[in-house]
Design a protein around this motif. Structure first.
Motif, short mmCIF file in Angstrom:
data_model
loop_
_atom_site.label_atom_id
_atom_site.label_comp_id
_atom_site.label_asym_id
_atom_site.label_seq_id
_atom_site.Cartn_x
_atom_site.Cartn_y
_atom_site.Cartn_z
N ASN A 41 -24.62 12.43 -49.27
CA ASN A 41 -23.87 11.25 -49.56
C ASN A 41 -23.08 10.79 -48.74
O ASN A 41 -22.07 11.82 -48.37
CB ASN A 41 -23.58 11.39 -51.17
CG ASN A 41 -24.58 11.06 -51.93
OD1 ASN A 41 -25.59 10.28 -51.49
ND2 ASN A 41 -24.72 11.64 -53.29
N GLY A 42 -22.76 9.50 -48.26
CA GLY A 42 -21.63 9.26 -47.64
C GLY A 42 -21.73 9.42 -45.96
O GLY A 42 -20.63 9.23 -45.24
N ALA A 43 -22.97 9.75 -45.58
CA ALA A 43 -22.99 10.24 -44.01
C ALA A 43 -23.23 9.07 -43.40
O ALA A 43 -22.90 9.21 -42.07
CB ALA A 43 -24.32 11.31 -44.12
N GLY A 44 -23.68 7.99 -43.96
CA GLY A 44 -23.94 6.82 -43.13
C GLY A 44 -25.53 6.25 -43.06
O GLY A 44 -25.74 5.11 -42.17
N LYS A 45 -26.17 6.84 -43.90
CA LYS A 45 -27.69 6.40 -43.85
C LYS A 45 -27.94 5.03 -44.06
O LYS A 45 -28.51 4.29 -43.57
CB LYS A 45 -28.42 7.28 -44.91
CG LYS A 45 -28.30 8.68 -44.41
CD LYS A 45 -29.10 9.71 -45.29
CE LYS A 45 -28.71 9.54 -47.11
NZ LYS A 45 -27.33 9.99 -47.28
N THR A 46 -27.06 4.58 -45.31
CA THR A 46 -27.24 3.37 -45.65
C THR A 46 -26.71 2.20 -44.68
O THR A 46 -27.56 1.14 -44.58
CB THR A 46 -26.82 2.78 -47.24
OG1 THR A 46 -27.50 3.88 -47.94
CG2 THR A 46 -27.16 1.55 -47.62
N THR A 47 -25.62 2.58 -44.41
CA THR A 47 -25.04 1.72 -43.25
C THR A 47 -25.97 1.30 -42.15
O THR A 47 -25.92 0.59 -41.48
CB THR A 47 -23.44 2.23 -42.94
OG1 THR A 47 -23.05 2.46 -44.15
CG2 THR A 47 -22.74 1.18 -42.18
N THR A 48 -26.59 2.81 -41.52
CA THR A 48 -27.42 2.49 -40.62
C THR A 48 -28.46 1.62 -40.77
O THR A 48 -28.96 0.69 -39.89
CB THR A 48 -28.01 3.95 -40.18
OG1 THR A 48 -26.92 4.63 -39.83
CG2 THR A 48 -28.93 3.82 -39.03
N1 LIG Z 1 -18.72 -2.04 -47.53
C1 LIG Z 1 -18.06 -0.95 -47.19
N2 LIG Z 1 -16.45 -0.94 -47.24
C2 LIG Z 1 -15.77 0.43 -46.76
N3 LIG Z 1 -16.43 1.61 -46.74
C3 LIG Z 1 -17.96 1.60 -46.64
C4 LIG Z 1 -18.75 0.44 -47.18
N4 LIG Z 1 -20.04 0.89 -47.36
C5 LIG Z 1 -20.03 2.15 -46.89
N5 LIG Z 1 -18.67 2.59 -46.52
C6 LIG Z 1 -18.37 4.03 -46.26
O1 LIG Z 1 -18.97 4.40 -45.20
C7 LIG Z 1 -19.58 5.82 -45.31
C8 LIG Z 1 -21.15 5.73 -45.27
O2 LIG Z 1 -21.68 5.15 -46.25
P1 LIG Z 1 -23.22 4.90 -46.62
O3 LIG Z 1 -23.71 4.39 -45.38
O4 LIG Z 1 -23.44 4.27 -47.82
O5 LIG Z 1 -23.78 6.61 -46.70
P2 LIG Z 1 -25.10 7.08 -47.30
O6 LIG Z 1 -26.03 5.96 -47.48
O7 LIG Z 1 -25.56 8.26 -46.24
O8 LIG Z 1 -24.81 7.80 -48.59
C9 LIG Z 1 -19.06 6.40 -46.58
O9 LIG Z 1 -17.83 7.01 -46.14
C10 LIG Z 1 -18.79 4.83 -47.63
O10 LIG Z 1 -17.59 5.15 -48.22
#
Ligand SMILES: Nc1ncnc2c1ncn2[C@@H]1O[C@H](COP(=O)(O)OP(=O)(O)O)[C@@H](O)[C@H]1O
Ligand SMILES: [Mg+2]
Length: 310
Positions: A41-48
């Protein structure tokens, strides 16, 4: 940009203020591949995934889907990708059929084509008898199946599945994987998967680990697993220090959890019964098994802390 790559990224980065969520990602994924991006969790998968599907813009770098840039061709990209997110895009008070028809209208599919496609997908997902049921009345697995059907109504080239089996029980998780496999076979889709159920990613053609926004070692699951060890040796110890000192010279640093030690065994000629005898009363139980992707993650992405255990 050559379009035999379904996905390509160059230094793809997302920063939120000072925090770097995705850090200079370089990826190339060939058309038709089943790709897994794995990490905690928090690795950056969803953001990618959000950047690849133009839901959020990169702060640096670029990415191309079938040769189209997320920076300059977002509209074209939205037509070629399908998305299935953790949070369902469906209306629970509408029926399966209504949800899919509504989504087909959003995709601007002509009605005849939409009806045919919905039929096809209801068959693949085994939902023919559920079409007039409201989503609230379905099981979690069935709802997830409808979500995936919705994501592929417009026959995308690339399907993004963000933790598609989270919260589902094992039979439902298996069913979802069968559906995805069928879609891949019948429609030749590239599938980009994220999951933290690592064992599910063993069907992928290629997996990469991501940790704190940075891409780690990647490879085909088989190659990664074979490269890690021949066996994982699991020992419940009565005298953990004694077992540790006896075995770490031969097998290297173990993973140490309370009185449980796991060692990597590279040599395939170890006589485990003999080994157990030689450890005598220091051991409560000793087992060995084939390694899996979880082990690859534990040993190579979060390697055992040398010295922390003695
Ligand atoms: N809209 C946002 N604003 C600030 N920080 C964010 C936002 N979205 C994600 N993050 C941060 O970016 C990092 C990666 O999140 P995310 O891509 O959701 O990880 P995963 O999907 O691997 O769990 C985390 O530290 C999260 O807190
Ligand atoms: Mg996520």
């Amino acid at each position: 940009m050559a379009s035999n790559f379904a996905i390509r990224t160059n230094g793809l980065t997302k920063q939120y203020g000072q925090a770097v969520a995705v850090n200079k990602l370089d990826l190339t994924i060939k058309a038709g591949q089943f790709y897994g991006l794995l990490g905690p969790n928090g690795a950056g998968k969803t953001t990618t995934i959000h950047m690849l599907t133009t839901m959020t813009s990169p702060t640096q770098g670029d990415a191309w889907i079938a040769g189209q840039s997320v920076l300059t061709d977002p509209v074209a990209i939205r037509g070629t990708v399908g998305l299935v997110f953790q949070d369902s895009a469906l209306d629970r008070m509408m029926t399966v059929d209504e949800n899919l028809k509504f989504a087909a209208a959003l995709y601007k599919l002509p009605p005849k084509q939409a009806t045919a496609r919905i039929e096809e997908l209801l068959t693949i997902f085994g939902l023919e008898n559920k079409r007039h049921m409201k989503l609230v009345a379905l099981s979690g697995g069935q709802r997830r199946a409808v979500d995936i059907a919705r994501g592929v109504l417009h026959r995308p080239d690339v399907l993004f599945l963000d933790e598609p089996t989270i919260g589902l029980d094992l039979p439902n998780r298996r069913a979802i994987w069968r559906f995805v496999e069928q879609l891949r076979k019948e429609e030749g889709m590239t599938v980009f998967l994220t999951t933290h159920y690592l064992e599910e990613a063993e069907a992928c053609d290629w997996v990469d680990f991501i940790q704190k926004g940075k891409l780690q070692q990647g490879g085909s699951p088989n190659t990664l697993i074979r490269g890690l060890a021949t066996y994982i040796l699991e020992i419940d110890c009565a005298d953990t220090e004694a077992v540790y000192h006896k075995l770490s010279a031969d097998f290297g640093q173990p993973i140490w959890e309370d009185n449980h030690l796991s060692f990597r065994v590279i040599d395939n000629k170890v006589d485990f019964s003999q080994l157990q005898k030689s450890l005598g009363n220091a051991v409560n139980s000793l087992q060995w098994r084939k390694p899996n992707l979880n082990d690859v993650y534990l040993w190579t992405v979060c390697p055992p802390q040398t010295g922390a255990v003695v």
